[in-house]
Motif scaffolding. Structure first.
Motif, mmCIF file in Angstrom:
data_model
loop_
_atom_site.group_PDB
_atom_site.id
_atom_site.type_symbol
_atom_site.label_atom_id
_atom_site.label_comp_id
_atom_site.label_asym_id
_atom_site.label_seq_id
_atom_site.Cartn_x
_atom_site.Cartn_y
_atom_site.Cartn_z
ATOM 1 N N ILE A 1 0.842 -1.206 0.000
ATOM 2 C CA ILE A 1 0.000 0.000 0.000
ATOM 3 C C ILE A 1 0.874 1.252 0.000
ATOM 4 O O ILE A 1 0.648 2.184 -0.774
ATOM 5 N N LEU A 2 1.879 1.267 0.861
ATOM 6 C CA LEU A 2 2.777 2.429 0.909
ATOM 7 C C LEU A 2 3.487 2.631 -0.425
ATOM 8 O O LEU A 2 3.598 3.765 -0.909
ATOM 9 N N SER B 1 3.207 5.760 -3.043
ATOM 10 C CA SER B 1 4.406 6.542 -3.383
ATOM 11 C C SER B 1 4.444 6.896 -4.864
ATOM 12 O O SER B 1 5.036 7.903 -5.240
ATOM 13 N N VAL B 2 3.795 6.083 -5.678
ATOM 14 C CA VAL B 2 3.779 6.363 -7.120
ATOM 15 C C VAL B 2 2.409 6.823 -7.620
ATOM 16 O O VAL B 2 2.294 7.317 -8.734
ATOM 17 N N LEU C 1 0.681 9.637 1.342
ATOM 18 C CA LEU C 1 1.786 9.364 2.261
ATOM 19 C C LEU C 1 2.121 10.618 3.047
ATOM 20 O O LEU C 1 2.096 11.728 2.499
ATOM 21 N N THR C 2 2.460 10.434 4.302
ATOM 22 C CA THR C 2 3.038 11.527 5.082
ATOM 23 C C THR C 2 4.529 11.557 4.762
ATOM 24 O O THR C 2 5.055 10.609 4.137
ATOM 25 N N PRO C 3 5.244 12.585 5.171
ATOM 26 C CA PRO C 3 6.707 12.552 4.990
ATOM 27 C C PRO C 3 7.328 11.309 5.640
ATOM 28 O O PRO C 3 8.232 10.699 5.066
ATOM 29 N N GLN C 4 6.819 10.904 6.800
ATOM 30 C CA GLN C 4 7.327 9.692 7.453
ATOM 31 C C GLN C 4 7.021 8.452 6.607
ATOM 32 O O GLN C 4 7.831 7.527 6.536
ATOM 33 N N GLY C 5 5.857 8.423 5.959
ATOM 34 C CA GLY C 5 5.504 7.314 5.078
ATOM 35 C C GLY C 5 6.453 7.227 3.896
ATOM 36 O O GLY C 5 6.892 6.140 3.513
#
Length: 167
Positions: free
Chosen positions: A56-57, A61-62, A111-115
């Motif tokens: 999922i992450l 991201s894309v 996504l968060t920056p942490q993600g």
């Protein structure tokens, strides 16, 4: 594929269960999946992210901003499981959801920056797990194996309870 025999003082003993099961592609695919998950955990356990969460992450991201239904279709999960996984990722500060400006009932996931950092941090470890799984194969066999897997998934996609989009 023939099962390997057990040698017992010069007499060959056949393992009937292995002989039977190793002729079933579904059994071997399930077993390979179990092995891959074990390798994934060995390589990626530091961040405590499951293979499904990583899928999922990686997808986000894309393809940032997918709604949960589209995200489910991208990773081959049902909507309920996807919503549960997204909620856990959100609780852990890796994603956030915003209402869609055209349909307030729909939530888009980002996504968060942490993600983003997590996806980048895990990429090499995930690659290591995949390389370890494919290590027994020569490079040409790896390529062929991946091509054959893609053919099987694409040709049989419509049989799944959760059809992948875009195949």
């Amino acid at each position: 594929m023939k099962a390997r025999s057990i040698k017992d003082s010069k007499e060959e003993v056949v393992d009937p269960a292995k002989e039977l099961l190793w002729g079933r592609p579904g059994f071997l695919v399930r077993r390979l999946h179990q092995i891959h998950v074990a390798l994934f955990w060995e390589e990626c356990s530091e961040l405590n992210i499951t293979p499904v969460q990583y899928a999922i992450l990686t997808t986000l991201s894309v393809m940032p901003g997918l709604d949960q239904t589209a995200l489910a279709q991208e990773v081959g999960l049902d909507r309920t499981n996807t919503a549960d996984v997204v909620k856990r990722l959100e609780t852990n500060g890796l994603v956030y959801r915003l209402p869609d400006h055209n349909d307030k009932r729909t939530r888009n996931v980002f996504l968060t920056p942490q993600g983003t950092e997590t996806v980048l941090a895990m990429h090499q470890d995930m690659s290591n797990a995949q390389d370890r799984m494919l290590q027994p194969l020569r490079p040409a066999q790896r390529k062929q194996f991946m091509e054959l897997l893609a053919i099987l998934v694409e040709s049989n996609n419509h049989y799944s309870r959760t059809v992948l989009r875009g195949l």
